[in-house]
Design a protein around this motif. Structure first.
Motif, short mmCIF file in Angstrom:
data_model
loop_
_atom_site.label_atom_id
_atom_site.label_comp_id
_atom_site.label_asym_id
_atom_site.label_seq_id
_atom_site.Cartn_x
_atom_site.Cartn_y
_atom_site.Cartn_z
N SER A 189 0.84 -1.20 0.00
CA SER A 189 0.00 0.00 0.00
C SER A 189 0.88 1.26 0.00
N GLU A 242 0.55 3.69 2.07
CA GLU A 242 0.87 3.94 3.48
C GLU A 242 2.02 3.03 3.92
N VAL A 246 5.30 4.35 2.48
CA VAL A 246 5.73 5.57 3.17
C VAL A 246 6.30 5.20 4.53
N GLU A 247 5.62 4.31 5.23
CA GLU A 247 6.09 3.90 6.56
C GLU A 247 7.46 3.22 6.47
N ALA A 291 4.97 11.35 4.27
CA ALA A 291 4.46 11.40 2.88
C ALA A 291 4.59 12.82 2.31
#
Ligand code: SF4
Length: 473
Positions: free
Chosen positions: A426, A428, A431-432, A438
């Motif tokens: 994903s 997210e 980015v994590e 972000a």
């Protein structure tokens, strides 16, 4: 779409810079294999060696030893189709009223057409369609009236897009990173048998190859001016947010490089772990699609407890398919590049970890090969979200129509590549894994929302237009 390249600059007072630059270019070879070049300044004269192909084809050690001068820059390049000739090889060198300038550029300007038209109306003549030539014209204009930092400030005010550049103005080395920091650029100090002085480069591996000390990334909007042994930093623009290209972490950079404070290896490991959490599946083995899938496959295996076993072996003497310029070459390259290890695969359920799916053709061919080698099931896991939009900022990606995920659903892509199941990381999750907010990343090709204005595309401007920037000084 233009280049995504590797740049290096060296200032080694008291010794020759050509050979150290050559070694650094070797370390950056993965960033471009179509041409390479070095320009060295010495006693008011700049000499260049450029050619098509990989670094050892272009430079002969004896030639390099005969080029004297303590300041120089180098470039490795990959191009889009039709643009791989010697005429587009960098560094680009020009003489002007104040001496000589040489430029090596990584990135892509989104307003180069507009800038070129304005310059042509003023009587400037262009010899190529490269945006680097536009930069040279603008810079020369400024250098005739201003000192180097002020010239660069005025130059940056005109440019929209991505640019990490090393520039030689006579024997002064200048490093410039755009105000959003799209492309990586870092510097370090070398004190070894290779020389003594500063290296600026796209990735830290180009410093480590000299046993050098990585100091830090060049900050977005920062300019370094290196004169002899002295380095000055000018924070010409202070961005509210950055827009680092997330694909450097996913695919482009070497895993042993540090980019914007993150070791790429660590990010890829986390990508694999996160992928295992988001898309678990019962299987007998986890295998990477080498090389860029290796670290993420280790992460997936660690998190899932499923054994890491290699299903594919790479012939390392074949270039990267993603950066091959034509479809026909790309097709053959997959066969040349990857071979299956049949006894490892036979009768097993295989999880294949890859970094991305672009057109889908390569993924389908790989899945077919693994099945032909005896896999009972092939589950594909991708270390990035679907690529739905083109890149305008320096990574050579196909048009929207050619990007499989831009017009097919994930189940349709799964069917098209012949996988039992398909799972993408994903946005997210990615980015994590980077550990970067972000709001400081470019995710344009994954979300369709870009950090700079691009005609016809959606944009979430990270900051005011360049004309309105506060000066950092
Ligand atoms: S659009 Fe994608 S590939 Fe291009 S700079 Fe942004 S994140 Fe990188």
């Amino acid at each position: 779409m233009k280049d995504a390249c590797g740049v290096v600059g060296a200032a080694f007072p008291g010794s020759d810079a050509a050979l150290p630059i050559y070694y650094s270019l070797y370390a950056l070879q993965h960033r471009g294999q179509e041409s390479a070049g070095i320009a060295i300044a010495h006693n008011g004269v700049t000499r260049s060696i450029k050619g098509t192909g990989i670094v050892p084809w272009v430079f002969k050690r004896t030639d390099l030893l005969s080029v004297h001068g303590s300041v120089g820059i180098g470039h490795v390049r990959y191009s889009t189709s039709g643009g791989s000739g010697i005429e587009n090889a960098q560094p680009l060198t020009v003489n002007f009223g104040g001496g000589t300038i040489a430029i090596a550029h990584n990135g892509n300007l989104v307003n180069s057409g507009e800038l070129r038209r304005e310059l042509e109306q003023l009587g400037h003549v262009f010899l190529s369609d490269s945006d680097t030539e536009v930069i040279v014209h603008l810079l020369v204009k400024e250098l005739m009236r201003n000192d180097i930092p002020e010239s660069i400030r005025r130059l940056m005010r005109c440019l929209n897009g991505s640019y990490s550049m090393v520039i030689m103005v006579n024997d002064i080395l200048v490093a410039v990173r755009d105000p959003l920091g799209f492309k990586p650029l870092c510097f370090g100090k070398v004190d070894s048998e290779d020389g003594h002085g500063y290296i600026v480069a796209s990735e830290s591996v180009a410093i480590e190859v000299h046993d050098g000390e990585f100091i830090r990334d060049v900050r977005p909007g920062e300019v370094l001016v290196i004169t002899g042994a002295q380095m000055e930093s000018h924070q010409l623009y202070t961005p509210k947010n950055a827009a680092h290209c997330v694909f450097e972490y996913v695919y482009f950079a070497r895993p042993d490089s540090i980019i914007d404070g993150r070791l790429v290896y660590d990010v890829r490991l986390k990508i694999g772990e996160r992928l295992a959490a988001e898309h678990p599946v019962e299987a007998d083995m986890v295998s990477p699609v080498p090389d860029s899938g290796i670290t993420s496959a280790i992460g997936y295996s660690k998190k899932s407890g499923i054994e890491y076993i290699e299903a594919l072996m790479k012939n390392r003497y074949v270039g990267r398919t993603f950066i091959m310029p034509s479809d026909a070459v790309r097709k053959k390259a997959v066969q040349l590049k990857l071979n299956t290890i049949k006894p490892n695969i036979d009768g097993r359920r295989v999880i294949l970890i890859d970094d991305s799916i672009v057109r889908g053709n390569t993924s389908r061919r790989i899945v077919d090969r693994v099945k032909k080698a005896g896999a009972s099931e092939v589950h594909v896991r991708i270390g990035s979200p679907p690529i739905i939009s083109p890149c305008y900022l320096g990574i050579d990606m196909p048009t929207r129509a050619e990007l499989i995920a831009s017009h097919k659903s994930i189940p349709a892509v799964e069917t098209a590549i012949h996988a039992e199941t398909l799972g993408y990381l994903s946005v997210e999750g990615l980015v994590e894994a980077t550990g970067i907010p972000a709001s400081d990343l470019c995710l344009g090709c994954l979300t369709g929302v870009y950090p700079v204005e691009i005609p016809g595309e959606r944009c979430a401007l990270r900051q005011l237009r360049l004309e309105e920037f506060d000066s950092g000084e």
